[in-house]
Write a protein that holds these residues in place. Structure first.
Motif, PDB file in Angstrom:
ATOM      1  N   SER A   1       0.824  -1.201   0.000  1.00  0.00           N
ATOM      2  CA  SER A   1       0.000   0.000   0.000  1.00  0.00           C
ATOM      3  C   SER A   1       0.861   1.255   0.000  1.00  0.00           C
ATOM      4  O   SER A   1       2.085   1.179  -0.092  1.00  0.00           O
ATOM      5  N   VAL A   2       0.221   2.392   0.139  1.00  0.00           N
ATOM      6  CA  VAL A   2       0.939   3.655   0.238  1.00  0.00           C
ATOM      7  C   VAL A   2       1.679   3.690   1.575  1.00  0.00           C
ATOM      8  O   VAL A   2       1.360   2.949   2.499  1.00  0.00           O
ATOM      9  N   ALA A   3       2.659   4.568   1.668  1.00  0.00           N
ATOM     10  CA  ALA A   3       3.477   4.668   2.877  1.00  0.00           C
ATOM     11  C   ALA A   3       2.628   5.070   4.086  1.00  0.00           C
ATOM     12  O   ALA A   3       1.947   6.098   4.047  1.00  0.00           O
ATOM     13  N   PRO A   4       2.655   4.279   5.137  1.00  0.00           N
ATOM     14  CA  PRO A   4       1.891   4.644   6.341  1.00  0.00           C
ATOM     15  C   PRO A   4       2.640   5.710   7.145  1.00  0.00           C
ATOM     16  O   PRO A   4       3.872   5.718   7.201  1.00  0.00           O
ATOM     17  N   ALA A   5       1.896   6.623   7.759  1.00  0.00           N
ATOM     18  CA  ALA A   5       2.506   7.621   8.639  1.00  0.00           C
ATOM     19  C   ALA A   5       2.923   6.976   9.960  1.00  0.00           C
ATOM     20  O   ALA A   5       3.837   7.440  10.631  1.00  0.00           O
ATOM     21  N   LYS A   6       2.219   5.899  10.318  1.00  0.00           N
ATOM     22  CA  LYS A   6       2.555   5.158  11.535  1.00  0.00           C
ATOM     23  C   LYS A   6       2.182   3.698  11.319  1.00  0.00           C
ATOM     24  O   LYS A   6       1.367   3.362  10.466  1.00  0.00           O
ATOM     25  N   ILE A   7       2.812   2.844  12.094  1.00  0.00           N
ATOM     26  CA  ILE A   7       2.562   1.402  12.044  1.00  0.00           C
ATOM     27  C   ILE A   7       2.026   1.025  13.423  1.00  0.00           C
ATOM     28  O   ILE A   7       2.634   1.371  14.444  1.00  0.00           O
ATOM     29  N   GLU A   8       0.896   0.342  13.457  1.00  0.00           N
ATOM     30  CA  GLU A   8       0.295  -0.060  14.723  1.00  0.00           C
ATOM     31  C   GLU A   8       0.285  -1.564  14.861  1.00  0.00           C
ATOM     32  O   GLU A   8      -0.090  -2.272  13.923  1.00  0.00           O
ATOM     33  N   LEU A   9       0.703  -2.046  16.024  1.00  0.00           N
ATOM     34  CA  LEU A   9       0.692  -3.463  16.348  1.00  0.00           C
ATOM     35  C   LEU A   9      -0.272  -3.657  17.509  1.00  0.00           C
ATOM     36  O   LEU A   9      -0.128  -3.021  18.550  1.00  0.00           O
ATOM     37  N   HIS A  10      -1.272  -4.507  17.317  1.00  0.00           N
ATOM     38  CA  HIS A  10      -2.291  -4.746  18.330  1.00  0.00           C
ATOM     39  C   HIS A  10      -2.093  -6.144  18.918  1.00  0.00           C
ATOM     40  O   HIS A  10      -2.117  -7.134  18.188  1.00  0.00           O
ATOM     41  N   PHE A  11      -1.896  -6.205  20.238  1.00  0.00           N
ATOM     42  CA  PHE A  11      -1.591  -7.449  20.934  1.00  0.00           C
ATOM     43  C   PHE A  11      -2.769  -7.940  21.771  1.00  0.00           C
ATOM     44  O   PHE A  11      -3.712  -7.202  22.040  1.00  0.00           O
ATOM     45  N   SER A  12      -2.675  -9.184  22.208  1.00  0.00           N
ATOM     46  CA  SER A  12      -3.727  -9.827  23.000  1.00  0.00           C
ATOM     47  C   SER A  12      -3.691  -9.436  24.468  1.00  0.00           C
ATOM     48  O   SER A  12      -4.654  -9.669  25.195  1.00  0.00           O
TER      49      SER A  12
END
Length: 127
Positions: free
Chosen positions: A40-51
């Motif tokens: 995709s296009v460049a993300p401004a931020k990357i989010e990781l969602h954990f359990s």
């Protein structure tokens, strides 16, 4: 069945249940944005969602460019800030500058209240 056997069986079952609950307490990556394998296009931020809720002082990540046009197979660390968010189960990676076209890998380390570190990675591409 004797009282001793019944008590022993109950204790064994209870121990098994407690151990299985503790084993499930490790943080697991549920989703990421961008998603693993996305393009995709460049993300401004990357989010990781954990359990699980993260212990931010022991959790972290690295953003690595693994390939770019004209420079194949040249892994390069990308300067970024790593932080928590309002959601204690989310880790946020903000690149210091916009990501250019290429392939990226996120290597993460997540620690929750049980203090057992879990590690993993995922990759995505920027058009």
């Amino acid at each position: 069945m004797s009282l001793f056997k019944t008590t022993t069986l109950a204790a064994a079952l209870t121990t098994g249940l407690l151990l299985s609950a503790a084993a499930q307490a490790h943080p697991k990556l549920i989703t990421s944005n961008p998603a693993d394998g996305s393009n995709s296009v460049a993300p401004a931020k990357i989010e990781l969602h954990f359990s699980e809720n993260l212990t931010t002082q022991f959790s972290g990540a690295k953003l690595i460019m693994t390939d770019m046009p004209g420079m194949p197979n040249s892994p390069m660390g990308i300067k970024a800030t790593i932080s928590g968010s309002d959601d204690p189960k989310t880790m946020v990676i903000k690149p210091a500058s916009p990501l250019s076209s290429g392939s990226y890998k996120v290597e993460w380390r997540a620690v929750s209240s049980d203090t057992h570190p879990m590690t993993g990675n995922f990759s995505f591409k920027v058009k």
